[in-house]
Design an enzyme around this catalytic site. Sequence first.
Site, PDB file in Angstrom:
ATOM      1  N   ARG A  36      -3.553 -17.629   5.774  1.00  0.00           N
ATOM      2  CA  ARG A  36      -3.453 -16.204   6.086  1.00  0.00           C
ATOM      3  C   ARG A  36      -3.226 -16.063   7.587  1.00  0.00           C
ATOM      4  O   ARG A  36      -3.909 -16.716   8.397  1.00  0.00           O
ATOM      5  CB  ARG A  36      -4.747 -15.468   5.700  1.00  0.00           C
ATOM      6  N   LYS A  94     -13.550  -6.840  -4.540  1.00  0.00           N
ATOM      7  CA  LYS A  94     -12.142  -6.527  -4.712  1.00  0.00           C
ATOM      8  C   LYS A  94     -11.755  -6.394  -6.187  1.00  0.00           C
ATOM      9  O   LYS A  94     -10.572  -6.364  -6.528  1.00  0.00           O
ATOM     10  CB  LYS A  94     -11.286  -7.591  -4.028  1.00  0.00           C
ATOM     11  N   PRO A 111      -5.510  -6.304  -0.990  1.00  0.00           N
ATOM     12  CA  PRO A 111      -6.294  -5.141  -0.575  1.00  0.00           C
ATOM     13  C   PRO A 111      -7.726  -5.537  -0.210  1.00  0.00           C
ATOM     14  O   PRO A 111      -8.315  -6.431  -0.822  1.00  0.00           O
ATOM     15  CB  PRO A 111      -6.272  -4.252  -1.823  1.00  0.00           C
ATOM     16  N   GLU A 112      -8.269  -4.867   0.786  1.00  0.00           N
ATOM     17  CA  GLU A 112      -9.636  -5.152   1.210  1.00  0.00           C
ATOM     18  C   GLU A 112     -10.605  -4.228   0.486  1.00  0.00           C
ATOM     19  O   GLU A 112     -10.198  -3.326  -0.260  1.00  0.00           O
ATOM     20  CB  GLU A 112      -9.729  -5.014   2.730  1.00  0.00           C
ATOM     21  N   ASN A 149      -8.217 -10.000   5.233  1.00  0.00           N
ATOM     22  CA  ASN A 149      -7.673 -10.604   6.444  1.00  0.00           C
ATOM     23  C   ASN A 149      -7.759  -9.695   7.664  1.00  0.00           C
ATOM     24  O   ASN A 149      -7.943 -10.146   8.793  1.00  0.00           O
ATOM     25  CB  ASN A 149      -6.225 -11.030   6.205  1.00  0.00           C
TER      26      ASN A 149
END
Length: 270
Positions: free
Chosen positions: A253, A51, A2-3, A168
Amino acid sequence: MPEGDTVWQTAARLDDALAGRELTRCDLRVPKLATVDLSGGVVESVRPRGKHLLMRFGNGWTLHSHLRMEGSWRIFESGESWRGGPAHQIRAILGTAARTAVGYRLPVLELLRTADEQRAVGHLGPDLLDPDWDTAAAAEAVRRLSADPARPIGEALLDQRDLAGIGNVYKSELCFLSGVTPWTPVAEVTDLARLVDRAHRLLMANRDRPMRITTGETRTGRTLWVYGRRRGQCLRCGTPVRSADQGAAGEERVTYWCPRCQQGPSPRRS
């Protein structure tokens, strides 16, 4: 993973459900916390830091969690069936008279003194969603990004020690909006201050939205410039979007970019 905006929303939901209320149930299902019982305590607040999630109690303790790739917190009303995964994936249950917060697949769950929170999050760079974000925080983020001028900008943006909150999706979108490929060395990014400012504005704009938008459009398939469009076209020029892994071995990623709109090095094969 999660961002920052997603973690901010999770913190807001947890805060709304638990803050100011006494815990009537506490079940922490990790070995080092198996004997800890926080019931009877009052949750003071739940705050994000990059995060990370910091659940602070009035007695001076903080429950620190991190979602990483698989973790999630779900909120259920009293009597509601839990839907978040099988019971063996539950790592935390925190209940009040009205609601229950259930943590699934949490890879990081620890209890520490609130005064010692820096032990868990002190390594992080400036938080893009910090309410106190200012020009000094932006300048510090630029300084940290610039510390390794040969590093690819995509990798630098994902490093939470440089600035906290980018994942990402934002990495790919910010590189697109800056007109550089994610493999461009930091030293060759002409305006890091503008990139940092754009990152702050994007995360702030999306922190309360149900879907992430970087293009200004809400139509399905048109909310992001390049991310996830490997078989689609760049929304700006129509060129087929390319994708490739980026990052150290074991930490790769998938990364997206437009070979026409973005200048700089890129993998020969993608």
